[in-house]
Design an enzyme around this catalytic site. Structure first.
Site, PDB file in Angstrom:
ATOM      1  CE  LYS A 117      -4.451   1.022   0.347  1.00 49.44           C
ATOM      2  NZ  LYS A 117      -5.561   0.206  -0.194  1.00 49.44           N
TER       3      LYS A 117
HETATM    4  P1  NAD Z   1     -13.036   7.708  -2.442  1.00 53.38           P
HETATM    5  O1  NAD Z   1     -12.012   8.745  -2.209  1.00 53.38           O
HETATM    6  O2  NAD Z   1     -13.567   7.520  -3.819  1.00 53.38           O
HETATM    7  O3  NAD Z   1     -14.293   7.959  -1.456  1.00 53.38           O
HETATM    8  C1  NAD Z   1     -14.141   8.108  -0.078  1.00 53.38           C
HETATM    9  C2  NAD Z   1     -15.506   8.519   0.485  1.00 53.38           C
HETATM   10  O4  NAD Z   1     -15.434   8.530   1.910  1.00 53.38           O
HETATM   11  C3  NAD Z   1     -15.931   9.917   0.060  1.00 53.38           C
HETATM   12  O5  NAD Z   1     -17.321   9.919  -0.198  1.00 53.38           O
HETATM   13  C4  NAD Z   1     -15.631  10.760   1.307  1.00 53.38           C
HETATM   14  O6  NAD Z   1     -16.445  11.915   1.383  1.00 53.38           O
HETATM   15  C5  NAD Z   1     -15.947   9.766   2.398  1.00 53.38           C
HETATM   16  N1  NAD Z   1     -15.319  10.095   3.674  1.00 53.38           N
HETATM   17  C6  NAD Z   1     -14.036  10.424   3.919  1.00 53.38           C
HETATM   18  N2  NAD Z   1     -13.850  10.647   5.224  1.00 53.38           N
HETATM   19  C7  NAD Z   1     -15.055  10.463   5.818  1.00 53.38           C
HETATM   20  C8  NAD Z   1     -15.516  10.562   7.141  1.00 53.38           C
HETATM   21  N3  NAD Z   1     -14.702  10.903   8.134  1.00 53.38           N
HETATM   22  N4  NAD Z   1     -16.827  10.289   7.392  1.00 53.38           N
HETATM   23  C9  NAD Z   1     -17.670   9.958   6.396  1.00 53.38           C
HETATM   24  N5  NAD Z   1     -17.280   9.849   5.106  1.00 53.38           N
HETATM   25  C10 NAD Z   1     -15.997  10.115   4.836  1.00 53.38           C
HETATM   26  O7  NAD Z   1     -12.412   6.344  -1.882  1.00 53.38           O
HETATM   27  P2  NAD Z   1     -12.804   4.862  -2.272  1.00 53.38           P
HETATM   28  O8  NAD Z   1     -11.871   4.397  -3.321  1.00 53.38           O
HETATM   29  O9  NAD Z   1     -14.258   4.768  -2.473  1.00 53.38           O
HETATM   30  O10 NAD Z   1     -12.370   4.094  -0.941  1.00 53.38           O
HETATM   31  C11 NAD Z   1     -13.238   4.003   0.189  1.00 53.38           C
HETATM   32  C12 NAD Z   1     -12.757   2.886   1.094  1.00 53.38           C
HETATM   33  O11 NAD Z   1     -12.756   1.649   0.354  1.00 53.38           O
HETATM   34  C13 NAD Z   1     -11.345   3.027   1.638  1.00 53.38           C
HETATM   35  O12 NAD Z   1     -11.266   2.439   2.918  1.00 53.38           O
HETATM   36  C14 NAD Z   1     -10.515   2.212   0.661  1.00 53.38           C
HETATM   37  O13 NAD Z   1      -9.286   1.778   1.216  1.00 53.38           O
HETATM   38  C15 NAD Z   1     -11.462   1.067   0.408  1.00 53.38           C
HETATM   39  N6  NAD Z   1     -11.206   0.332  -0.832  1.00 53.38           N
HETATM   40  C16 NAD Z   1     -11.198   0.963  -2.037  1.00 53.38           C
HETATM   41  C17 NAD Z   1     -10.991   0.213  -3.182  1.00 53.38           C
HETATM   42  C18 NAD Z   1     -11.049   0.833  -4.566  1.00 53.38           C
HETATM   43  O14 NAD Z   1     -11.024   0.074  -5.542  1.00 53.38           O
HETATM   44  N7  NAD Z   1     -11.158   2.123  -4.709  1.00 53.38           N
HETATM   45  C19 NAD Z   1     -10.762  -1.168  -3.094  1.00 53.38           C
HETATM   46  C20 NAD Z   1     -10.781  -1.777  -1.843  1.00 53.38           C
HETATM   47  C21 NAD Z   1     -11.017  -1.012  -0.718  1.00 53.38           C
END
Ligand code: NAD
Length: 492
Positions: free
Chosen positions: A178
């Site tokens: 990561k």
């Molecule tokens: P992103 O940046 O597209 O979205 C993040 C979202 O979380 C946004 O809507 C933001 O406003 C919200 N957010 C941030 N801080 C917050 C808080 N304190 N309270 C409420 N909402 C909050 O990110 P993403 O890619 O959707 O990733 C989200 C999660 O999923 C992360 O934990 C990431 O590690 C995990 N993840 C992502 C992927 C991927 O393919 N993108 C894969 C596996 C896991």
């Protein structure tokens, strides 16, 4: 806004406790009697009692109180500590080889880079980036890159370790890694963001590579950023190698070598698993209600795909605000709104609620898809749901986990639930290596097969050892790694 900005206003009753170069990252501590930092009530920050009279400057629609909340939340629990404790919990059930457990409890490589970037105005900013490679016993290191002001080595270590478990559970030939940059992308122009991404890629140098360590999108990073990483990497290799390194990064735009279905893969994987859970439990998804925390890539796609099953989204929380409509929120319409306005705040077809009401909202399914440590003992007590499907990495802390178990709330744990992203990243990597282009049906069909197989392994393990699903998922991952280590032995 800079520290000495004339528009800066401190909030009455709040004292800065931490500053960084950018004033917007001041964290505040209430100095009212009896309100200690550690007892700062959850929700005060996003939904502060000062809300209406708050003079804290707002950036886009975000409220800076959030930063304080996250800072204190972070202090309470180390994500890496949680991840290692979870490993120990699995060791208590299955007596894995202790040497192998000791190997898996450590990361392989940890890189911290500091590098300068020239901003639009000509000033030079120093930035800090991380890449942690946890384990590559099963294949090249693999894992996302996160751009967030609170990224630190503890978080990246933990997330890289979770990636090793994820790839092991799903039987794909990757290890875990990561990376992250300690920035808020919203602070920079698009040109600056491109320069930052390219300079970070250059600083990582040969520590990433198509057969060695392959980044992908995560929080606040997207296909465009992946395309810049690819182009920078390609520009630093010899002309002969240039077109042999398309697979140095996944989650690229389709035109730049991305895979169909990667953009929605994590959300799609979550929904395939919810479908499977519903089938196993005789639960009808049509008309079922669900709530989502985080409406970015993962949360919005999960919500949009749940709509296809006739399920009803009733509440959403993101960094900008929290909304509720018990009659249902159209996820596609909300996604368009978020695209235009940067968040769910002031969405006209739902009413604003606070953080606590969000967690108390009765629904069938809750999908946390934001950041870590959101489901704590306190918020887990508020949940009235049948299933938590963890889209985010590490959204539940150990105390929250205990409460979910006591309340008999089913759980699809993060390392299984959000593995759709890395599974389709693997498909993208394969397509690039073989110069192939798969159609969407093929990608979805293969994703469903791989992720549902992993679900069945976790479910059967939970039954076999009579353990919760998080422990079962951990056992599946360690079992696979243990076999590989035993077969190969330890060099020399
Ligand atoms: P992103 O940046 O597209 O979205 C993040 C979202 O979380 C946004 O809507 C933001 O406003 C919200 N957010 C941030 N801080 C917050 C808080 N304190 N309270 C409420 N909402 C909050 O990110 P993403 O890619 O959707 O990733 C989200 C999660 O999923 C992360 O934990 C990431 O590690 C995990 N993840 C992502 C992927 C991927 O393919 N993108 C894969 C596996 C896991």
């Amino acid at each position: 806004m800079k520290k000495n900005d004339p528009n800066r206003k401190d909030i009455k009753g709040l004292t800065p406790i931490k500053t960084t170069k950018e004033w917007k990252l001041l964290y505040f501590q209430h100095d009212r009697p009896g309100l200690e930092e550690s007892s700062h009530p959850t929700g005060l920050c996003r939904h502060c009692e000062l809300r209406d009279s708050c003079t804290l400057p707002k950036r886009r629609s975000g409220v800076w109180h959030c930063e304080f909340y996250k800072a204190t939340a972070r202090k309470k629990t180390s994500l890496y500590e949680n991840v290692i404790n979870q490993l120990k919990k699995a060791e208590d059930v299955v007596h894995f080889d202790q040497d192998i457990c000791r190997i898996l409890a450590e990361t392989t490589n940890e890189l911290i880079v500091h590098f300068p970037v020239k901003m639009d105005g000509g000033t030079v900013t120093m930035l800090t980036g991380y890449r942690v490679q946890h384990n590559n016993a099963l294949g090249p290191f693999k894992g996302g890159l996160r751009f967030h002001p609170l990224v630190d080595i503890d978080e990246i270590r933990a997330l890289s370790t979770l990636m090793t478990w994820k790839t092991a559970i799903t039987n794909i030939p990757f290890g875990g890694a990561k990376g992250g940059l300690q920035i808020d992308p919203a602070d920079y122009s698009i040109q600056e963001l491109e320069k930052i991404t390219r300079r970070f890629t250059f600083a990582l140098g040969n520590n990433i590579g198509p057969e060695y360590d392959i980044p992908a999108p995560d929080v606040n990073t997207n296909p465009q950023i992946m395309a810049w990483i690819l182009d920078t990497y390609m520009s630093t290799v010899t002309p002969n190698e240039r077109n042999r390194c398309l697979h140095v990064v996944t989650g690229k735009p389709i035109e730049a070598g991305g895979s169909k279905g990667r953009y929605k893969a994590t959300g799609q994987g979550i929904v395939f698993l919810i479908e499977k859970w519903a089938k196993d439990n005789g639960f009808n998804l049509k008309g079922a209600t669900f709530t989502v925390q985080g409406f970015g890539n993962v949360g919005s796609w999960a919500a949009r795909l749940m709509k296809k099953h006739g399920s009803k989204l009733i509440a959403v929380e993101d960094i900008t605000g929290v909304i509720l409509n018990k009659e249902g929120i159209d996820p596609d319409d909300l996604a368009d709104y978020v695209m235009e306005h940067g968040g769910v705040l002031d969405y006209p077809k739902a009413k604003p609620i606070d953080h606590q009401t969000f967690f108390c909202t009765k629904a069938d399914i809750f999908i946390p898809a934001a950041l870590e440590n959101q489901i704590t003992a306190e918020t887990a007590e508020m949940l009235h749901v049948k299933l938590v499907a963890e889209g985010a990495n590490g959204p539940t802390d150990p105390e929250g986990d205990k409460v979910l178990q006591r309340k008999k709330i089913d759980l699809i744990p993060d390392i299984l639930c959000n593995s759709g992203g890395v599974i389709v990243s693997y498909f993208e990597w394969l397509q690039n290596k073989r110069s192939e282009f798969w159609d969407l049906d093929e990608v979805d069909y293969k994703l469903q097969k791989v992720i549902v197989d992993a679900y069945e392994r976790v479910r059967d393990t939970a039954e076999k050892y009579k353990v919760d699903w998080r422990t079962a998922a951990q056992i599946v991952a360690i079992s696979r790694l243990e076999v590989v280590y035993k077969e190969r032995g330890i060099f020399p």
